[in-house]
Design an enzyme around this catalytic site. Structure first.
Site, PDB file in Angstrom:
ATOM      1  N   TRP A 163       0.839  -1.216   0.000  1.00 28.65           N
ATOM      2  CA  TRP A 163       0.000   0.000   0.000  1.00 28.65           C
ATOM      3  C   TRP A 163       0.861   1.248   0.000  1.00 28.65           C
ATOM      4  O   TRP A 163       0.524   2.251  -0.622  1.00 28.65           O
ATOM      5  CB  TRP A 163      -0.953  -0.018   1.194  1.00 28.65           C
ATOM      6  N   ASP A 164       1.972   1.203   0.735  1.00 25.72           N
ATOM      7  CA  ASP A 164       2.908   2.333   0.712  1.00 25.72           C
ATOM      8  C   ASP A 164       3.439   2.572  -0.703  1.00 25.72           C
ATOM      9  O   ASP A 164       3.552   3.718  -1.151  1.00 25.72           O
ATOM     10  CB  ASP A 164       4.121   2.029   1.607  1.00 25.72           C
ATOM     11  N   LEU A 165       3.813   1.496  -1.361  1.00 27.49           N
ATOM     12  CA  LEU A 165       4.375   1.628  -2.712  1.00 27.49           C
ATOM     13  C   LEU A 165       3.331   2.209  -3.665  1.00 27.49           C
ATOM     14  O   LEU A 165       3.627   3.064  -4.507  1.00 27.49           O
ATOM     15  CB  LEU A 165       4.874   0.272  -3.222  1.00 27.49           C
ATOM     16  N   GLY A 168       2.749   5.917  -2.867  1.00 28.36           N
ATOM     17  CA  GLY A 168       3.839   6.737  -3.396  1.00 28.36           C
ATOM     18  C   GLY A 168       3.645   6.997  -4.886  1.00 28.36           C
ATOM     19  O   GLY A 168       3.830   8.124  -5.366  1.00 28.36           O
TER      20      GLY A 168
END
Lengths: 413, 413
Positions: A163-165, A168
């Site tokens: 989810w972070d990727l 971003g």
């Protein structure tokens, strides 16, 4: 022949995965990306994995090719300086990425008083402003409940901050869309998004929210099977493990053909009265299919299987630890033009990826090492803020800013 | 006050997750996105999950708000038609996304003869042109080897196609960057990227390739623990499970304070001679820390824990199946402005997400249902290709194109 975002200048106030990745993606497409940090380094300065030297490989990985400025933001002068860097003039500047959630002086509404066409992209935890990270968003959306071996009772977390990727990347999309709008209309923009919303949207886009609402039962775990059609991992005679896909009709037909299991599959069809040409049938009968295919793999080494699968054009791969993959797979080495072996000062030498995209208008931008904390402080105060050497020297003297000359004693400690 | 990409027209020849997601992301920011498919539907037309009606919730989820055209691409006339749609005039058109890998007539070099400033973004499996999907890229990079409970012998696959989702987002980034370049220089562009490279780059960016090269041992599985610092799941007295994070110093201090375990942590420090203020120490001593914290959770129901954690500002969440989350969590309902409950014709009514980003220059674009296959064939032939009613009718008569009137008998079967 220049890099696609050459001339763009982006300022980043960030920590951890998503926003640093966003800035780095822009830097790897040719933008001048300036990350500012407090003098002791950001919250992610020591994030694992670490090199044997103790230096953060995580930080080095997510800040490649940026310029680094170290500023004491507890001081008024430091805050003013960051404000001047973010809002500095330049046609393709005034672009700010952040997940720091600093109220007051670093708000969009405050910053835009210094540059009316400023664009900021702000990532928060959830839409209420509560802190969330990949590790908390994931269980809140039920992903650990559908991950892991069939029948396994406990939830299983992701090992990759997916989810972070994704968040971003959506920060990059947001910035480029807002800048496109500014080029046409001259207007600045505040863009906001929350990590939990990014994950919830993806779950919805994949049809999983519709399934949860309309379906009778909650989706369960299905091990390493491809959900909804056929795809499975198999152990080969030499102990190697492969993943093979029978998602499309062509993949399925090829798999049956190469494993010479057409008769057994036909028998399964006549026994069940279901057609394996239907992907849903392949999913429902996946255990029976796997039992039919297993002996074929168990009798053959991967060296025998690989050329047969490649010749048939199957979609497949082998399982490898990353350590082994790095040693064996040329796609993870400088044989792949995306990679370059570089020396990350203080950490060591290893293959480092650039952007995965190639643009026909220019050459690939070779990946650069990450900067030392504050390495570009002096330079940025000069070429971006427009300060004189005397003004810059005064800031160093007062300890408002630092560069590696000042930082070096700390990192050696 | 319009949507951020209003006026842009994108054509998409795609299947599965990444490129459909890319097109939909652009559509949800206001672009006119036209997806073309063969008359019987693309390879993903029946992809799971399915609604109780049998309609694909996956397809509905990834094609929301697009226009759909159904064309017989085996015929010369059909190919010419697709070529004309892709290369149709329009200042903000001539943008093509694809993962179909059709050689010859659908190549960038062929298509650009009809529109010199065409931009195409092409996603392939790996850089050699071999087919790869999320399920094969993942084991090739060692992710299943680090996923799952500590000590578990077998690899554990991701339940979410993370690499596909990231690749789709990078297709959007590529298209916006290339269009930015075209606005400035008037030049078209061919952008290429491979799914395996997208995944390999992300692993490198997270520091994992450096770790694999420089570290002695391959990274192992660590269950639901936050890698490299502290974060763990706990069972509460009422059988509920929570995830709580002690990544930053502030999170860690808050966790110790709220659980009143400062003495026990100090004892652990004096016993080991290590400081828990160091995130790496928290990682190495995670099992000991977890044993200290466990009883606190085991004695309390989540209803008692939640307000304490929120008051302390901790980063935490509860575990829920998606089915339960959809029923209980307002963030997955229309109480969250990102969601709207819509009726997806033929599937049912459920909350559907729009783009996670909000742009201050315009209102949120409400999510739209996915089109029926070919629903906009007639409209696109008119307003994009510029055909007369007579020309359009001839194409329908010859079976070169279809719309739902023709398709309806098939989907009802």
């Amino acid at each position: 022949m220049t890099h696609i975002l050459k001339g763009m200048r982006v300022v980043e106030g960030s920590a951890f995965v998503a926003v640093p990745l966003a800035g780095m993606t822009l830097a790897q497409m040719g933008a001048d990306v300036i990350r500012f940090d407090r003098i002791e380094g950001g919250l992610d300065a020591g994030r694992w994995p670490l090199a044997p030297s103790g230096q953060s490989l995580f930080w080095a990985g997510l800040n490649k090719g940026k310029r680094s400025v170290a500023v004491d933001m507890k001081s008024d002068e430091g805050r003013e300086l960051v404000t001047r860097i973010v809002t500095a003039p330049g046609e393709d500047a005034g672009l700010f990425l952040t997940n720091l959630r600093v109220r007051g002086w670093m708000d969009y509404d405050t910053l835009r008083t210094f540059r009316e066409d400023l664009i900021t992209v702000t990532l928060t935890g959830d839409r209420h402003g509560r802190p969330q990270v990949d590790y908390t968003v994931n269980p809140a959306l039920g992903v650990p409940d559908i991950t892991g071996p069939e029948g396994h009772a406990d939830p299983v977390a992701n090992a990759i901050p997916a989810w972070d990727l994704i968040a971003g990347n959506l920060c990059v999309t947001s910035l480029l869309a807002a800048e496109r709008h500014r080029l046409r209309h001259g207007k600045g923009q505040e863009v906001e998004l929350a990590l939990k919303d990014v994950a919830a949207a993806a779950m919805g886009h994949l049809g999983m929210i519709g399934d949860a609402v309309l379906g009778d039962a909650a989706r369960g775990k299905s091990g390493n099977a491809l959900y909804g059609a056929y795809g499975q991992d198999f152990l080969c005679a030499d102990g190697e493990r492969v993943m093979v896909i029978g998602l499309t009709g062509r993949q399925w037909t090829g798999l049956v053909k190469v494993t010479e299991t057409a008769d057994a599959m036909a028998h399964l069809e006549s026994r069940t009265g279901a057609s394996l040409r239907d992907e849903g049938t392949r999913w429902r009968l996946r255990h029976e299919i796997t039992e039919i295919l297993k002996p074929w793999f168990a009798l053959r080494a991967i060296t025998e299987i690989a050329p047969l699968f490649d010749k048939m054009g199957l979609t497949w791969s082998r399982f490898r630890t990353l350590k082994r993959a790095v040693a064996e797979d040329a796609d993870l080495s400088p044989a792949n033009p995306m990679f370059r072996e570089i020396d990350q000062p203080g950490a060591g030498r290893f293959p480092v990826p650039g952007a995965p995209m190639t643009f026909s208008s220019g050459p690939r931008k070779a990946p650069q090492p990450a900067p030392a904390l504050g390495a570009h402080t002096e330079e940025v105060l000069g070429d971006v803020v427009g300060m004189t050497d005397t003004e810059i020297a005064q800031l160093f003297d007062k300890g408002i800013v630092q560069s590696p000359d000042f930082v070096r004693p700390r990192t050696a400690a």
